[in-house]
Design an enzyme around this catalytic site. Structure first.
Site, short mmCIF file in Angstrom:
data_model
loop_
_atom_site.label_atom_id
_atom_site.label_comp_id
_atom_site.label_asym_id
_atom_site.label_seq_id
_atom_site.Cartn_x
_atom_site.Cartn_y
_atom_site.Cartn_z
N SER A 46 0.85 -1.20 0.00
CA SER A 46 0.00 0.00 0.00
C SER A 46 0.88 1.25 0.00
O SER A 46 0.37 2.34 -0.26
CB SER A 46 -0.93 0.00 1.21
OG SER A 46 -0.19 -0.19 2.41
N GLU A 183 -9.28 -9.45 3.98
CA GLU A 183 -9.61 -8.06 3.67
C GLU A 183 -10.98 -7.97 3.02
O GLU A 183 -11.25 -8.65 2.01
CB GLU A 183 -8.53 -7.45 2.76
CG GLU A 183 -8.81 -6.00 2.41
CD GLU A 183 -7.62 -5.25 1.83
OE1 GLU A 183 -6.51 -5.83 1.74
OE2 GLU A 183 -7.80 -4.07 1.46
O1 KIV Z 1 -0.55 -3.36 1.72
C1 KIV Z 1 -1.18 -3.27 2.78
O2 KIV Z 1 -1.14 -2.26 3.50
C2 KIV Z 1 -2.00 -4.41 3.19
C3 KIV Z 1 -2.89 -4.24 4.37
C4 KIV Z 1 -3.97 -3.29 4.10
C5 KIV Z 1 -3.42 -5.55 4.84
O3 KIV Z 1 -1.93 -5.43 2.57
#
Ligand code: KIV
Length: 276
Positions: A46, A183
């Site tokens: 992310s 998720e």
């Molecule tokens: O990339 C990320 O931050 C994630 C979380 C939201 C679980 O995979």
């Protein structure tokens, strides 16, 4: 100080103790999370949309993940540090998966990696576990599959999709994952998967009955500039605070109120060295 490990998360599940997990992409954030007692620090891919200005997680490279994992590792002390394997760094061949996961551990300082997918990645999970790399699974809304999923929406809504997710979870457990992120999954399905697995589930937008909860720290702190998923309950509004502070600094300099004469450095007095 007792370090959190993959094994201690399993013990927490057995004791019914909730697991906390949050994202960090840099040293100071990892330090904040450790000071708060958070169990798992995830260097999520992310970072692509949250920090690097990409539209989604797909463009994130291994080198970018290494850069951010190294930074978070420098701020980490007690939490289990897990790093996401970015898109196309584990799907092409087992050798590439081993090398790339190994680099996140060896060079990045991660104690575990996370990868997305179900039965189709079970062989990869096993190969990494055989290399002594703890692996976290990720089912439900898997952002690296955004084009196939057709958007960021709740997964596991039909009976067929529910059955598939339960099978995927069991297969991943059999392949050796130590924890599973769920998720955007209906809470009753997340609860059912949690009951069926002996490894802990960590939910995000999956209701209260998973063994733990994970969020993107920027969402939790009210730092995210675009829309935030509905399931996020913000604990602060730092965006407003940052905006207010920056506008005030700008105005104070323009209008001659900053710096105050008394705040100027005194000759010969040591200047504290900046730490993260
Ligand atoms: O990339 C990320 O931050 C994630 C979380 C939201 C679980 O995979």
């Amino acid at each position: 100080m007792v370090k959190v490990t993959a094994a201690s998360l399993l013990e927490m599940k057995k004791r019914g103790e909730k697991i906390t997990a949050l994202t960090a992409y840099d040293a100071p954030t990892a330090r904040f999370l450790n000071d708060a007692g958070v169990d798992v620090v995830l260097v999520g891919d992310s970072v692509g949309n949250v920090k690097l200005g990409y539209e989604n997680t797909l463009p994130v490279t291994l080198e970018e993940m290494l850069h951010h994992t190294k930074a978070a590792a420098r701020g980490n002390s007690r939490a289990l540090l897990a790093a996401d394997m970015p898109y196309l760094t584990y799907q092409i061949s087992l050798d590439e998966a081993r090398r790339n996961a190994g680099r996140l551990v060896k060079e990045g300082g991660a104690a575990a990696v996370k990868l997305e997918g179900g039965i189709e990645v079970a062989g990869i999970v096993k190969a990494l576990v055989d290399l002594n790399i703890p692996v976290m699974g990720h089912l439900g809304l898997t952002p690296q599959a955004i084009h196939r999923l057709g958007g960021y929406k709740m997964q596991g809504k039909t009976e067929e999709a529910r059955e598939k997710m339960i099978t995927d979870a069991k297969v991943l457990e059999g392949a050796g994952i130590f924890a599973l992120v769920l998720e955007c999954v209906p809470p009753d399905l997340a609860k059912a998967i949690t009951k069926k697995l002996s490894v802990p589930t960590i939910g995000i937008g999956a209701g209260p009955d998973t063994d733990g909860q994970i969020l993107v720290t920027d969402d939790l702190l009210g730092l995210t500039q675009g829309p935030v998923p509905k399931f996020v309950q913000p604990y602060a509004d730092l965006k407003a605070e940052i905006s207010r502070s920056l506008k005030n600094f700008n105005k104070d300099v323009k209008e001659g109120r900053y710096p105050e004469r008394s705040s100027t450095a005194v000759p010969g007095e040591p200047i504290p060295q900046r730490e993260s």
